[in-house]
Design an enzyme around this catalytic site. Sequence first.
Site, PDB file in Angstrom:
ATOM      1  NE  ARG A  50      -2.742   0.402   3.493  1.00  0.00           N
ATOM      2  CZ  ARG A  50      -2.004   0.602   4.594  1.00  0.00           C
ATOM      3  NH1 ARG A  50      -1.251   1.682   4.704  1.00  0.00           N
ATOM      4  NH2 ARG A  50      -2.016  -0.281   5.566  1.00  0.00           N
ATOM      5  CE1 TYR A 103     -18.741   9.904 -14.793  1.00  0.00           C
ATOM      6  CE2 TYR A 103     -17.354   9.998 -12.847  1.00  0.00           C
ATOM      7  CZ  TYR A 103     -18.235   9.310 -13.653  1.00  0.00           C
ATOM      8  OH  TYR A 103     -18.626   8.038 -13.320  1.00  0.00           O
ATOM      9  CG  ASP A 175     -10.783  15.151 -14.628  1.00  0.00           C
ATOM     10  OD1 ASP A 175     -10.152  14.593 -15.549  1.00  0.00           O
ATOM     11  OD2 ASP A 175     -11.694  14.593 -13.991  1.00  0.00           O
ATOM     12  CE  LYS A 200     -13.314   7.175 -17.550  1.00  0.00           C
ATOM     13  NZ  LYS A 200     -14.220   6.099 -17.206  1.00  0.00           N
TER      14      LYS A 200
HETATM   15  O1  P1T Z   1     -14.290   6.059 -13.310  1.00  0.00           O
HETATM   16  P1  P1T Z   1     -13.082   6.584 -12.619  1.00  0.00           P
HETATM   17  O2  P1T Z   1     -11.802   5.974 -13.030  1.00  0.00           O
HETATM   18  O3  P1T Z   1     -13.243   6.624 -11.124  1.00  0.00           O
HETATM   19  O4  P1T Z   1     -12.911   8.111 -13.094  1.00  0.00           O
HETATM   20  C1  P1T Z   1     -13.835   9.103 -12.793  1.00  0.00           C
HETATM   21  C2  P1T Z   1     -13.770  10.189 -13.825  1.00  0.00           C
HETATM   22  C3  P1T Z   1     -13.056  11.338 -13.560  1.00  0.00           C
HETATM   23  N1  P1T Z   1     -12.972  12.333 -14.454  1.00  0.00           N
HETATM   24  C4  P1T Z   1     -13.558  12.262 -15.654  1.00  0.00           C
HETATM   25  C5  P1T Z   1     -13.446  13.397 -16.618  1.00  0.00           C
HETATM   26  C6  P1T Z   1     -14.291  11.121 -15.992  1.00  0.00           C
HETATM   27  O5  P1T Z   1     -14.873  11.074 -17.201  1.00  0.00           O
HETATM   28  C7  P1T Z   1     -14.419  10.050 -15.064  1.00  0.00           C
HETATM   29  C8  P1T Z   1     -15.202   8.829 -15.353  1.00  0.00           C
HETATM   30  N2  P1T Z   1     -16.093   8.964 -16.421  1.00  0.00           N
HETATM   31  C9  P1T Z   1     -16.920   7.991 -16.890  1.00  0.00           C
HETATM   32  C10 P1T Z   1     -17.004   6.756 -16.370  1.00  0.00           C
HETATM   33  C11 P1T Z   1     -17.776   8.390 -18.028  1.00  0.00           C
HETATM   34  O6  P1T Z   1     -18.371   7.536 -18.706  1.00  0.00           O
HETATM   35  O7  P1T Z   1     -17.837   9.605 -18.280  1.00  0.00           O
END
Ligand code: P1T
Length: 385
Positions: A50, A103, A175, A200
């Site tokens: 961790r 998001y 972000d 992503k």
């Molecule tokens: O899903 P996660 O890895 O926890 O990420 C969250 C997140 C943060 N910032 C942006 C710009 C994002 O698009 C996302 C996650 N978005 C999706 C799952 C979606 O379909 O838009």
Amino acid sequence: MRFATKAIHIGEEPDLREGGSGDVVIPIHMSSTFARREVDKPTGGYEYSRTGNPTRHALEKRLAVLENAKYGLAFASGLAAEATLAMSLLKNGDHVVAFDDLYGGTRRLFNQVISNFGLEFTYVDARNPINVEKAIQKNTRMFWLETPTNPLMKLCDIKAISEIGRERNILTVVDNTFMSPYFQNPLDLGADVALHSTTKYLGGHSDVVGGAIMLSNEELYRKLKFSQNAIGAVPSPFDCFLVLRGIKTLAIRMERHNFNAQKIAMYLESHPKVKKVNYPGLESHPQHELAKRQMSGFGGMLSFEIDGNLTDVKAFLKRVRIFALAESLGGVESLIEHPASMTHASIPQKEREKIGIKDNLIRISVGIEDIEDLTEDLTQALNKA
Ligand code: P1T
């Protein structure tokens, strides 16, 4: 070293020393703990996974260089990175000015979890930096931006907003998930922190969930590094391996995402059954000039309004064959979704309508398939609408 070279090599330099293994690909260090000879001397600096793990360390080194940052930190998801960031750098009584189009999960985290700890959020249309400046209060400690935003592809001027923040000792967090470090580097434009959902584009293959924070301020890094261990929302070594592997092809994937998305955006814009297309690479995008200035490409995400109601939207989404009807984005395969009932359903309808997430809005994550197959699929689905 340039971008694609760094994306392939940094963090995975073969160990060619006497006794070294020479691995070209970093091993997946599954060990949860690391043995030592003496109580006060962790072997190779590692004690418990961790706290630190060699595979994660390789990923963190690579993440840092991609954003031209000194430090990188990997997390179990994008939201884990966001939660750790907010809990580490903010405290009870602090105020955050955030872009009103984020998001949906980020807004849910802010409004339904973090605000329970005495933090306040004000959402503004950050397309105009003046709106950010006007929302500043005595207790404002952070600006939280996405650019382009999810799902409306609105932009904000990172440089201008970071300058406003710096003058007042307010941190600017960007972000950068939609652009990936290949097309935009917020730290170079003055932001303090870049954040990614590595689920992503960085992972790139829809097979891993992860998050990342990149920054250059040592004091902030120490706080975040402490919290990464203290909170513990870390990725597994296997997940780190997958993200490391994905990043190796980021440069060529992003070029193709960008190429395909531009073609699809232009195709949709000319289609009689489409009312409006949101893509920063279109000259019709109201912030196309800003996009050209602060990004080196326009990415693979777009959204559009179909000329119809919710029933038409649902019928259209049922007819597409290559585009998978699914949340998420940034993978090699094209995805399509309905923000109002999927990714952004957690935002109350009134608020959604205020910012422009209408019932006829559809979002596409354009993959890297053959463009002709993608446009043919959209054609057959739209023409039957
Ligand atoms: O899903 P996660 O890895 O926890 O990420 C969250 C997140 C943060 N910032 C942006 C710009 C994002 O698009 C996302 C996650 N978005 C999706 C799952 C979606 O379909 O838009």
